[in-house]
Write a protein that holds these residues in place. Sequence first.
Motif, PDB file in Angstrom:
ATOM      1  N   ALA A  28       0.702  -1.224  -0.124  1.00 40.12           N
ATOM      2  CA  ALA A  28      -0.067  -0.098  -0.012  1.00 40.12           C
ATOM      3  C   ALA A  28       0.868   1.393   0.111  1.00 40.12           C
ATOM      4  O   ALA A  28       0.610   2.270  -0.778  1.00 40.12           O
ATOM      5  CB  ALA A  28      -0.836   0.017   1.152  1.00 40.12           C
ATOM      6  N   LYS A  29       2.100   1.363   0.665  1.00 36.23           N
ATOM      7  CA  LYS A  29       2.805   2.394   0.918  1.00 36.23           C
ATOM      8  C   LYS A  29       3.887   2.323  -0.250  1.00 36.23           C
ATOM      9  O   LYS A  29       4.554   1.247  -0.569  1.00 36.23           O
ATOM     10  CB  LYS A  29       3.710   2.401   2.224  1.00 36.23           C
ATOM     11  CG  LYS A  29       2.516   2.577   3.405  1.00 36.23           C
ATOM     12  CD  LYS A  29       3.349   2.406   4.752  1.00 36.23           C
ATOM     13  CE  LYS A  29       2.292   2.991   5.814  1.00 36.23           C
ATOM     14  NZ  LYS A  29       2.882   2.590   7.214  1.00 36.23           N
ATOM     15  N   ASP A  30       4.198   3.456  -0.578  1.00 34.82           N
ATOM     16  CA  ASP A  30       4.877   3.734  -1.884  1.00 34.82           C
ATOM     17  C   ASP A  30       6.521   3.197  -1.498  1.00 34.82           C
ATOM     18  O   ASP A  30       7.169   2.799  -2.454  1.00 34.82           O
ATOM     19  CB  ASP A  30       5.083   5.019  -2.517  1.00 34.82           C
ATOM     20  CG  ASP A  30       3.785   5.256  -3.209  1.00 34.82           C
ATOM     21  OD1 ASP A  30       3.338   4.531  -3.956  1.00 34.82           O
ATOM     22  OD2 ASP A  30       3.429   6.260  -3.466  1.00 34.82           O
ATOM     23  N   ASN A  31       6.829   3.464  -0.246  1.00 31.42           N
ATOM     24  CA  ASN A  31       8.494   3.420  -0.097  1.00 31.42           C
ATOM     25  C   ASN A  31       8.661   1.962   0.918  1.00 31.42           C
ATOM     26  O   ASN A  31       9.766   1.957   1.290  1.00 31.42           O
ATOM     27  CB  ASN A  31       8.790   4.359   0.783  1.00 31.42           C
ATOM     28  CG  ASN A  31       7.979   4.537   2.133  1.00 31.42           C
ATOM     29  OD1 ASN A  31       6.902   3.977   2.431  1.00 31.42           O
ATOM     30  ND2 ASN A  31       8.617   5.454   3.258  1.00 31.42           N
ATOM     31  N   ASP A  32       7.750   1.024   1.000  1.00 24.76           N
ATOM     32  CA  ASP A  32       7.891  -0.226   1.471  1.00 24.76           C
ATOM     33  C   ASP A  32       8.610  -1.039   0.571  1.00 24.76           C
ATOM     34  O   ASP A  32       8.642  -0.841  -0.576  1.00 24.76           O
ATOM     35  CB  ASP A  32       6.653  -0.702   1.899  1.00 24.76           C
ATOM     36  CG  ASP A  32       6.120  -0.456   3.120  1.00 24.76           C
ATOM     37  OD1 ASP A  32       6.817   0.544   3.845  1.00 24.76           O
ATOM     38  OD2 ASP A  32       4.921  -0.786   3.394  1.00 24.76           O
ATOM     39  N   ASN A  38      12.121  -2.081  -3.940  1.00 21.31           N
ATOM     40  CA  ASN A  38      10.821  -1.564  -4.054  1.00 21.31           C
ATOM     41  C   ASN A  38      10.038  -2.126  -4.839  1.00 21.31           C
ATOM     42  O   ASN A  38      10.248  -1.742  -6.312  1.00 21.31           O
ATOM     43  CB  ASN A  38      11.011   0.331  -4.221  1.00 21.31           C
ATOM     44  CG  ASN A  38       9.640   1.050  -4.099  1.00 21.31           C
ATOM     45  OD1 ASN A  38       8.754   0.459  -4.698  1.00 21.31           O
ATOM     46  ND2 ASN A  38       9.780   1.944  -3.487  1.00 21.31           N
ATOM     47  N   ASN A  40       6.670  -1.918  -5.778  1.00 20.37           N
ATOM     48  CA  ASN A  40       5.936  -1.021  -6.424  1.00 20.37           C
ATOM     49  C   ASN A  40       6.412  -0.697  -7.615  1.00 20.37           C
ATOM     50  O   ASN A  40       5.978  -0.332  -8.681  1.00 20.37           O
ATOM     51  CB  ASN A  40       5.270   0.111  -5.508  1.00 20.37           C
ATOM     52  CG  ASN A  40       4.425  -0.459  -4.488  1.00 20.37           C
ATOM     53  OD1 ASN A  40       4.069  -1.700  -4.350  1.00 20.37           O
ATOM     54  ND2 ASN A  40       4.026   0.254  -3.469  1.00 20.37           N
ATOM     55  N   ASP A  69       1.449  -7.123   1.732  1.00 22.33           N
ATOM     56  CA  ASP A  69       1.080  -6.515   2.795  1.00 22.33           C
ATOM     57  C   ASP A  69      -0.501  -6.975   3.234  1.00 22.33           C
ATOM     58  O   ASP A  69      -1.204  -6.577   4.304  1.00 22.33           O
ATOM     59  CB  ASP A  69       1.414  -5.192   2.999  1.00 22.33           C
ATOM     60  CG  ASP A  69       0.514  -4.216   1.832  1.00 22.33           C
ATOM     61  OD1 ASP A  69      -0.133  -5.071   1.177  1.00 22.33           O
ATOM     62  OD2 ASP A  69       0.563  -2.999   1.909  1.00 22.33           O
ATOM     63  N   SER A  71      -2.964  -5.703   1.865  1.00 23.46           N
ATOM     64  CA  SER A  71      -3.954  -4.589   1.908  1.00 23.46           C
ATOM     65  C   SER A  71      -4.836  -4.563   0.601  1.00 23.46           C
ATOM     66  O   SER A  71      -4.471  -4.977  -0.477  1.00 23.46           O
ATOM     67  CB  SER A  71      -3.260  -3.276   2.002  1.00 23.46           C
ATOM     68  OG  SER A  71      -2.315  -2.956   0.672  1.00 23.46           O
TER      69      SER A  71
END
Length: 276
Positions: A28-32, A38, A40, A69, A71
């Motif tokens: 969900a988060k761009d920086n995970d 990365n 994404n 994750d 999500s």
Amino acid sequence: MKANSSLPISNNNNKVKILHITDTHLFAKDNDVLLGINTNASFCSVINEIKQQPCDFDLIVATGDFVQDGSEAAYYRFTHEIKQFAIPCVWLPGNHDVYDTMKSVFEKQNMPERKVILCGEKWLIVMLNSQVPGKAYGLLGDNELAFLTETLNQYPSRHVMLFLHHHPVLSNCCWLDQHCLKNRVEFGNLVAQYQNIKSIAWGHIHQNFESTWQQCKVFSTPSTCVQFKPSCHEFSLANDSPGWRIIELYPNGIVDSTVHCLNENAFIPDMTVNGY
């Protein structure tokens, strides 16, 4: 529409061209990141590079581990990117997926679960669910094997390609093969009964693997993020680029495929990690 409803793909009986995408492991988060990558960003890079090439695909097949994750947002991220191609995308779950969440999001995005795909007059594609909730290994349950048998008997004159997430053929990576399709022998015995099954493909092992098994051409497709090093006893990462596979199914039953990877790999894993 029911999961076993068929999806017709018109191709005027020419070859069927498939884009095979697998193991995106989105967040969900761009920086995970996953194992230093990365995911994404790597997935977006894969999509962008595919778009720079002739994208005359008839179908996209996505074989699980869409998110890392669990999500909803990560599943929506997948649909946002893949719908840029404006062609049908069929899918099945991997061991990291939350099936109910995935199914709900994909249905809302006009990507309902389709397990039977009829390509022109010559080809049948069957999508198999090998997920065992909460487990890394796979299994084709009695209902799934019965569904496969019924479908094969319904279309005896078509060439057949099967997709699943878990590998039914051992990869020669001991740590990965603990998480293979546990009833692969039973599955193989079923496959051997149908000479019209021409090919089987999967994801899960994050590497390119190609072989022949039960008269079929079989292969795995690299992940759009991190790759696992082939032929390793213990967990090992590779520096190989994020990838995808293009599969071509010909009216005479011939199957050709090629693996493609990012030309410029900006996604280098953290080689110090010893598991995930």
